[in-house]
Design an enzyme around this catalytic site. Structure first.
Site, PDB file in Angstrom:
ATOM      1  N   TYR A 198     -13.274  -0.504  12.660  1.00  0.00           N
ATOM      2  CA  TYR A 198     -11.617  -0.710  13.431  1.00  0.00           C
ATOM      3  C   TYR A 198     -11.212  -0.694  15.567  1.00  0.00           C
ATOM      4  O   TYR A 198     -10.837  -0.955  15.678  1.00  0.00           O
ATOM      5  CB  TYR A 198     -10.986   0.440  13.412  1.00  0.00           C
ATOM      6  CG  TYR A 198     -10.548  -0.003  11.338  1.00  0.00           C
ATOM      7  CD1 TYR A 198     -10.968  -0.335  10.356  1.00  0.00           C
ATOM      8  CD2 TYR A 198      -8.943   0.021  11.922  1.00  0.00           C
ATOM      9  CE1 TYR A 198     -10.396  -1.156   9.837  1.00  0.00           C
ATOM     10  CE2 TYR A 198      -7.721  -0.050  10.322  1.00  0.00           C
ATOM     11  CZ  TYR A 198      -9.217  -0.772   8.786  1.00  0.00           C
ATOM     12  OH  TYR A 198      -8.057  -1.130   7.705  1.00  0.00           O
ATOM     13  N   ASP A 257      -7.118   0.877  -1.319  1.00  0.00           N
ATOM     14  CA  ASP A 257      -6.648  -0.065  -1.327  1.00  0.00           C
ATOM     15  C   ASP A 257      -6.504  -0.412  -3.410  1.00  0.00           C
ATOM     16  O   ASP A 257      -5.447   0.223  -4.366  1.00  0.00           O
ATOM     17  CB  ASP A 257      -5.903  -1.493  -1.793  1.00  0.00           C
ATOM     18  CG  ASP A 257      -5.133  -1.398  -0.342  1.00  0.00           C
ATOM     19  OD1 ASP A 257      -4.912  -0.231   0.379  1.00  0.00           O
ATOM     20  OD2 ASP A 257      -4.399  -2.652  -0.289  1.00  0.00           O
ATOM     21  N   ASP A 269     -20.078  -2.730  -2.526  1.00  0.00           N
ATOM     22  CA  ASP A 269     -20.158  -3.468  -3.549  1.00  0.00           C
ATOM     23  C   ASP A 269     -19.579  -2.667  -4.810  1.00  0.00           C
ATOM     24  O   ASP A 269     -19.329  -2.827  -6.516  1.00  0.00           O
ATOM     25  CB  ASP A 269     -21.110  -4.942  -3.580  1.00  0.00           C
ATOM     26  CG  ASP A 269     -21.842  -4.565  -3.520  1.00  0.00           C
ATOM     27  OD1 ASP A 269     -22.897  -3.456  -3.704  1.00  0.00           O
ATOM     28  OD2 ASP A 269     -23.366  -5.517  -3.565  1.00  0.00           O
ATOM     29  N   LYS A 280     -23.438   0.193   2.542  1.00  0.00           N
ATOM     30  CA  LYS A 280     -23.816  -0.661   2.147  1.00  0.00           C
ATOM     31  C   LYS A 280     -25.443  -0.665   3.064  1.00  0.00           C
ATOM     32  O   LYS A 280     -26.162  -1.482   4.414  1.00  0.00           O
ATOM     33  CB  LYS A 280     -23.294  -2.342   2.565  1.00  0.00           C
ATOM     34  CG  LYS A 280     -23.617  -3.512   3.036  1.00  0.00           C
ATOM     35  CD  LYS A 280     -23.782  -3.826   1.079  1.00  0.00           C
ATOM     36  CE  LYS A 280     -24.196  -5.252   0.428  1.00  0.00           C
ATOM     37  NZ  LYS A 280     -24.333  -5.200  -0.539  1.00  0.00           N
TER      38      LYS A 280
HETATM   39  C1  IPM Z   1      -3.709   1.538   5.413  1.00  0.00           C
HETATM   40  C2  IPM Z   1      -3.498  -0.055   6.570  1.00  0.00           C
HETATM   41  C3  IPM Z   1      -3.907   0.430   8.002  1.00  0.00           C
HETATM   42  C4  IPM Z   1      -5.719  -0.191   7.596  1.00  0.00           C
HETATM   43  C5  IPM Z   1      -3.132  -1.199   8.216  1.00  0.00           C
HETATM   44  C6  IPM Z   1      -1.755  -1.822   8.390  1.00  0.00           C
HETATM   45  C7  IPM Z   1      -3.476  -1.119  10.129  1.00  0.00           C
HETATM   46  O1  IPM Z   1      -3.938  -0.673   5.122  1.00  0.00           O
HETATM   47  O2  IPM Z   1      -3.539   2.377   6.197  1.00  0.00           O
HETATM   48  O3  IPM Z   1      -4.843   1.370   5.007  1.00  0.00           O
HETATM   49  O4  IPM Z   1      -5.938  -1.000   7.544  1.00  0.00           O
HETATM   50  O5  IPM Z   1      -5.532   1.176   8.512  1.00  0.00           O
HETATM   51 MG    MG Z   2      -5.116   0.092   4.112  1.00  0.00          MG
END
Ligand code: IPM
Ligand code: MG
Length: 357
Positions: A143, A253, A225, A192
């Protein structure tokens, strides 16, 4: 009376609807436990672009730095999707905010509420009992590595550098082990290491730290994975999962939605002088302004605030119990609605939680 200053950043989409509900709840527990909260609002994301032309104004950053905790709604929406990347609410506000405040650890719980187990896409008998806490490294890795485009004899290309220092890996894993000791005493480290050098360093570092300081905590390693697969096969076997920034983004997520609704899960980003609390879901522009949003993730985020920033464990537990009570009484926003339950609006949920308190 203990006094706390909260920076409130409602942001975009459903943000301005869910944040006031969490504040209602905070004020109520404040009354009950002798805590006083003062709130100051700041612009962030698309709302900030519209107001002052940039997604993370210096004023907002200053407000955050002088506060005891930050409550964030959500950022982003179609209106701002075509702006250059540094102006976009997500990359232009959230990432620099995390970096500037030193929020290196993102804590996201995935808890299955018995009352909502049928709302999961996974079978009830698989998810029931899930209580996982994912600890994602938040200020390093791909990131924040160098990003650029260039050209050579073959053509144009793009590069995103993934870089981790040993001390970055150590501090996030140390936190994971410490938190595991307060819960199920097990850490699953996800990497990984069969492919990536950063992951090999990650694994060496976590193993060394475990040997040196945390022999009493069970440590498991999974490739990312396989971790994605095990999460849906045996979610109840996880306690604390720790991983790097991008793997954590993806896995959280998955881990959150499999509990039934992402509308139920809060999150905490900690590690700096001041911590940030926000629901794990996004700004949901499709339902914004209609009173349909589920404020429970934000309400549970303020419970995390009470726990991690203010060490008010009883007040935090009280909010969690009130949320369970509201669910057990059959009240539901559309995202978790089922036959035979009572459909209520965003602000009605806030009122119900206050009443349950
Ligand atoms: C999260 C979101 C953010 C990330 C995005 C919106 C930049 O997906 O907080 O998980 O990838 O960290
Ligand atoms: Mg996210």
């Amino acid at each position: 009376m203990k006094e706390y200053k909260i920076a409130v950043l409602p942001g975009d989409g459903i943000g301005p609807e869910i944040v006031p509900e969490a504040i209602k709840v905070l004020d109520k527990v404040g009354e009950m436990y002798g805590l006083s909260f003062s709130y100051e609002e700041g612009y962030i994301g698309g709302a900030a672009i519209d107001a002052v032309g940039e997604p993370l104004p210096q004023e907002t950053l200053d407000l955050c730095k002088k506060s005891d905790a930050i409550l964030l709604g959500a950022v982003g929406g179609p209106k701002w999707d075509n702006l250059p990347v540094e102006k976009r609410p997500e990359a232009g506000a959230l990432l620099p905010l995390r970096k500037a405040l030193g929020l290196y650890a993102n804590i996201r719980p995935s808890v299955v509420y018995e009352e909502l187990a049928d709302a999961s896409t996974l079978k009830k008998e698989v998810v029931l009992g899930t209580d996982l806490l994912t600890i994602r490294e938040l200020t390093g890795g791909i990131y924040f590595g160098a990003k650029y485009r260039s050209e050579d004899e073959r053509g144009s290309f793009a590069v995103d550098e993934n870089k981790y220092y040993v001390d970055e890996i150590e501090r996030i894993c140390r936190l994971a082990f410490k938190i595991a000791r307060t819960r199920g005493n097990k850490v699953t480290s996800v990497d990984k290491a069969n492919v990536l050098e950063t992951s090999r360093l990650w694994r060496e570092t976590v193993v060394a730290l475990h040997d040196k300081e945390f022999k009493d905590v069970e440590l498991e390693h999974l490739y990312v994975d396989n971790a994605a697969m095990q999460l849906i096969l045996r979610p109840t076997s996880f306690d604390v999962m720790v991983t790097e920034n991008m793997f954590g983004d993806i896995l959280t997520d998955q881990a959150s939605v499999m509990t039934g609704s992402i509308g139920m899960l809060g999150s905490a980003s900690i590690g700096g002088e001041v911590a940030l609390y926000e629901p794990a879901h996004g700004s949901a522009p499709d339902i914004a302004g209609q009173g349909k949003a589920n404020p429970l993730a934000t309400i549970l985020s303020v419970a995390m605030m009470l726990k991690y920033s203010f060490e008010e464990l009883k007040a935090a537990a009280r909010i969690e119990a009130a949320v369970k009570k509201v669910l057990a009484s059959g009240y539901r926003t559309p995202d978790i609605m089922e036959e035979g339950k009572t459909l209520v609006s965003t602000s009605e949920v806030g009122d119900l939680v206050v009443k349950a308190l």
